[in-house]
Write an enzyme that holds these catalytic residues in place. Structure first.
Site, PDB file in Angstrom:
ATOM      1  N   ALA A 110      10.513  -1.836 -27.971  1.00  0.00           N
ATOM      2  CA  ALA A 110      11.562  -0.778 -28.241  1.00  0.00           C
ATOM      3  C   ALA A 110      12.194  -0.965 -29.705  1.00  0.00           C
ATOM      4  O   ALA A 110      12.966  -0.048 -30.219  1.00  0.00           O
ATOM      5  CB  ALA A 110      12.460  -0.885 -27.106  1.00  0.00           C
TER       6      ALA A 110
ATOM      7  N   ARG B 253      15.199  -6.431 -39.598  1.00  0.00           N
ATOM      8  CA  ARG B 253      15.051  -7.599 -40.709  1.00  0.00           C
ATOM      9  C   ARG B 253      13.761  -7.317 -41.393  1.00  0.00           C
ATOM     10  O   ARG B 253      13.297  -7.831 -42.357  1.00  0.00           O
ATOM     11  CB  ARG B 253      14.922  -8.967 -39.911  1.00  0.00           C
ATOM     12  CG  ARG B 253      16.225  -9.478 -39.737  1.00  0.00           C
ATOM     13  CD  ARG B 253      16.269 -11.022 -39.206  1.00  0.00           C
ATOM     14  NE  ARG B 253      16.117 -10.833 -37.452  1.00  0.00           N
ATOM     15  CZ  ARG B 253      15.630 -12.006 -36.810  1.00  0.00           C
ATOM     16  NH1 ARG B 253      15.762 -13.006 -37.490  1.00  0.00           N
ATOM     17  NH2 ARG B 253      15.488 -11.832 -35.616  1.00  0.00           N
TER      18      ARG B 253
ATOM     19  N   LYS C  10       9.003  -2.047 -36.220  1.00  0.00           N
ATOM     20  CA  LYS C  10       8.359  -3.474 -36.358  1.00  0.00           C
ATOM     21  C   LYS C  10       7.035  -3.634 -35.595  1.00  0.00           C
ATOM     22  O   LYS C  10       6.170  -4.191 -36.429  1.00  0.00           O
ATOM     23  CB  LYS C  10       9.300  -4.203 -35.623  1.00  0.00           C
ATOM     24  CG  LYS C  10       9.142  -6.014 -35.753  1.00  0.00           C
ATOM     25  CD  LYS C  10       9.965  -6.776 -35.429  1.00  0.00           C
ATOM     26  CE  LYS C  10      10.227  -6.711 -34.084  1.00  0.00           C
ATOM     27  NZ  LYS C  10      11.180  -8.137 -33.368  1.00  0.00           N
TER      28      LYS C  10
ATOM     29  N   ASP D 204       5.572  -8.087 -30.757  1.00  0.00           N
ATOM     30  CA  ASP D 204       5.689  -8.550 -32.159  1.00  0.00           C
ATOM     31  C   ASP D 204       5.190 -10.096 -31.982  1.00  0.00           C
ATOM     32  O   ASP D 204       5.436 -10.758 -33.027  1.00  0.00           O
ATOM     33  CB  ASP D 204       7.173  -8.498 -32.726  1.00  0.00           C
ATOM     34  CG  ASP D 204       8.032  -9.368 -31.662  1.00  0.00           C
ATOM     35  OD1 ASP D 204       7.828 -10.010 -30.932  1.00  0.00           O
ATOM     36  OD2 ASP D 204       9.358  -9.476 -32.292  1.00  0.00           O
TER      37      ASP D 204
ATOM     38  N   GLU E 265      19.887 -23.198 -24.724  1.00  0.00           N
ATOM     39  CA  GLU E 265      19.796 -22.745 -25.982  1.00  0.00           C
ATOM     40  C   GLU E 265      20.449 -23.463 -26.912  1.00  0.00           C
ATOM     41  O   GLU E 265      21.107 -24.362 -26.691  1.00  0.00           O
ATOM     42  CB  GLU E 265      20.535 -21.372 -26.330  1.00  0.00           C
ATOM     43  CG  GLU E 265      20.085 -19.989 -25.350  1.00  0.00           C
ATOM     44  CD  GLU E 265      18.562 -20.023 -25.574  1.00  0.00           C
ATOM     45  OE1 GLU E 265      18.324 -19.830 -27.015  1.00  0.00           O
ATOM     46  OE2 GLU E 265      18.044 -19.494 -24.998  1.00  0.00           O
TER      47      GLU E 265
ATOM     48  N   TYR F 152     -23.505  10.325 -60.833  1.00  0.00           N
ATOM     49  CA  TYR F 152     -22.640  10.947 -59.921  1.00  0.00           C
ATOM     50  C   TYR F 152     -23.727  11.718 -58.782  1.00  0.00           C
ATOM     51  O   TYR F 152     -24.118  12.833 -59.163  1.00  0.00           O
ATOM     52  CB  TYR F 152     -21.519  11.715 -60.099  1.00  0.00           C
ATOM     53  CG  TYR F 152     -20.832  12.526 -58.917  1.00  0.00           C
ATOM     54  CD1 TYR F 152     -20.145  11.586 -58.049  1.00  0.00           C
ATOM     55  CD2 TYR F 152     -20.829  13.870 -58.912  1.00  0.00           C
ATOM     56  CE1 TYR F 152     -19.274  12.381 -57.036  1.00  0.00           C
ATOM     57  CE2 TYR F 152     -20.185  14.371 -57.855  1.00  0.00           C
ATOM     58  CZ  TYR F 152     -19.521  13.522 -56.970  1.00  0.00           C
ATOM     59  OH  TYR F 152     -18.661  14.291 -55.918  1.00  0.00           O
TER      60      TYR F 152
ATOM     61  N   ASN G 157     -20.868  19.739 -58.110  1.00  0.00           N
ATOM     62  CA  ASN G 157     -20.875  20.267 -56.809  1.00  0.00           C
ATOM     63  C   ASN G 157     -19.625  20.973 -56.611  1.00  0.00           C
ATOM     64  O   ASN G 157     -19.532  21.881 -55.631  1.00  0.00           O
ATOM     65  CB  ASN G 157     -20.904  19.247 -55.717  1.00  0.00           C
ATOM     66  CG  ASN G 157     -19.758  18.317 -56.020  1.00  0.00           C
ATOM     67  OD1 ASN G 157     -19.222  17.913 -57.079  1.00  0.00           O
ATOM     68  ND2 ASN G 157     -19.230  17.488 -55.005  1.00  0.00           N
TER      69      ASN G 157
ATOM     70  N   ALA H  41     -35.347  15.562 -68.816  1.00  0.00           N
ATOM     71  CA  ALA H  41     -34.074  14.891 -69.330  1.00  0.00           C
ATOM     72  C   ALA H  41     -33.254  15.877 -70.049  1.00  0.00           C
ATOM     73  O   ALA H  41     -33.977  16.627 -70.919  1.00  0.00           O
ATOM     74  CB  ALA H  41     -34.500  13.811 -70.159  1.00  0.00           C
TER      75      ALA H  41
END
Length: 458
Positions: A11, A16, A23, A103, A155, A366, A386, A423
């Protein structure tokens, strides 16, 4: 075996990244990160995937398609709040739920499967995917009890000196007993500096209830890389490319310099194919056995047969049959089909055309919107004209025909088999079988012309 579910967190906008693209839609090796995640979740044997979308919801849905159900998180109020949005779809189910971020493109189905198996074998209510970090600074530490169960996640800012010395870190991927997860989510509060509902709080709630919480330590920490900015995106791309290239080499493909060879995730390559440095192979390209792909070639969404030789050329949404070759410096554009043993030389462009077996287009030509039969020789400087300024038109050249140098084929023209185009001709009419088409002004020599020219300036 218990049912397996997955909740993919997709979500966030990812500020950043500094991008208009959401992201999880940023690509790693040719696929959006969220696609990589769902690929591996499916390998892990999940029965149902629920993707939590918010920013860019419609684009994420379009990218993922029918591989997942979707729930909208209108306000981004934390990871716990995001998972809670799947309540109506999953809360009544019994089984195991994997919660994974969209991510984290490097996580593998093998690791996820081992994580879920560990969780189920331990009969845990929650399991954390952890990793050993040589430098754990900045990560949440997994603190284990004497029984080797998870005591808590600490933490960095809250860790004591002893806890900060722990090298086992939380990767942010979890497995839960499904019903225990949604019951605990109802108890998660937002009494924190961000005012958000955090998924890791579920761990503490379950611990306080005396439930078993374990951790499964993955073998390779690099899999846990979460992409939050362009630097991490580049790092993920390098690691994914190394993984892809190693897989091809172990399957019998020779990469002369894998560090300078870019192959996207969905590409398939047969054994004994040799790929030189500087090659880029993208999309859903399939390459056969015993091919040679020379330096600076780029191939996208194309099908290449066996024993094909590609030298410094660009091929997109085209096909080359067995024993054909191209290059150097030629270009096959979309809807081109090159037949068996066809030779496409240097500086040739082919678009929306078919070339039959053994036909040869040597150089500086071509071929657009044309159907060429077998065993045709096309000289230097031929142009299939073409486009009339408003519409494209097709031409057809029969088997065994010969097109001389500098011929212009003004479409629509039908040249029958065994025909010759002289040719320098500009061909505007059909040429019957066995005939020669010639359309050029008869040469006339003007005697004494040199003497009529003014003297050259010095």
């Amino acid at each position: 075996m218990a049912k397996r579910f997955a909740v993919v967190l997709a979500a966030g906008q990812g500020t950043r990244m500094k991008s208009k693209l959401y992201k999880v839609l940023h690509q790693v090796s040719g696929k959006a990160m969220v696609e990589h995640v769902i690929d591996q979740v499916e390998i892990a044997g999940v029965d149902k995937v629920v993707t939590i979308v918010g920013h860019g919801a419609e684009v994420v849905k379009e990218t993922v398609g029918e591989r997942s159900e979707f729930v909208l998180q209108e306000e981004q109020l934390g990871t716990g709040h995001a998972v809670l949005q799947a309540k109506e779809i999953l809360a009544h189910e019994s089984g195991t739920t994997l919660v994974i971020c969209g991510d984290t493109p490097l996580l593998t189905g093998e690791t996820l499967n081992q994580l879920v198996k560990h969780h189920e074998n331990e009969q845990a209510k929650a399991t954390i995917l952890s990793a050993h970090a040589s430098n754990p600074f900045g990560y949440g530490r997994v603190i284990r009890s004497a029984e080797n169960l998870v005591e808590k996640i600490v933490e960095q800012k809250d860790a004591s000196a002893e806890e900060a010395a722990v090298n086992e870190i939380n990767t942010g991927t979890y497995v839960f007993d499904n019903q225990a997860l949604f019951q605990a989510l109802e108890e998660v509060g937002n009494d924190n500096s961000q005012g958000e509902y955090y998924l890791p709080d579920v761990i503490e709630i379950l611990k306080n209830k005396g439930e078993i919480v374990t951790a499964y330590q993955m073998e390779r920490m690099e899999e846990a890389l979460g992409v939050n900015d362009r630097v991490a995106l580049a790092e993920a791309s390098v690691l994914m490319q190394k993984r892809i290239n190693e897989l091809h080499m172990r399957n019998g493909v020779t990469l002369i310099d894998p560090r300078n060879t870019y192959i996207e995730a969905d590409v398939k390559i047969g054994t004994d194919t040799i790929i030189e440095p500087g090659v880029t192979i993208k999309g859903k390209t399939v390459i056969g056995e015993e091919c040679f792909i020379g330096s600076n070639s780029e191939i996208r969404d194309s099908k290449i047969g066996n024993r094909v030789r590609i030298t410094s050329s660009n091929i997109e949404e085209a096909s080359m049959a067995d024993d054909s070759n191209i290059g150097p410096y030629s270009h096959l554009r979309p809807k081109t089909q090159i037949g068996e043993a066809v030779h496409i030389g240097n500086f040739v462009e082919v678009k929306n055309a078919t070339l039959g077996k053994d036909t040869k287009v040597g150089h500086l030509t071509y071929v657009g919107d044309a159907d060429l039969g077998e065993n045709i020789n096309i000289g230097c400087g031929v142009v299939f004209v073409n486009y009339d300024g408003k519409n494209k038109h097709r031409s057809k050249i029969g088997d065994n025909s010969f097109i001389g140098c500098n011929v212009n084929v003004i479409a629509p023209v039908d040249v029958a088999k065994n025909a010759y185009l002289a040719a320098g001709s500009t061909i505007t009419k059909d040429v019957p079988e066995g005939a020669m088409g010639i359309a050029r002004v008869r040469q006339e020599n003007k005697a004494g012309y040199w003497e009529k020219l003014p003297p050259a300036k010095k």
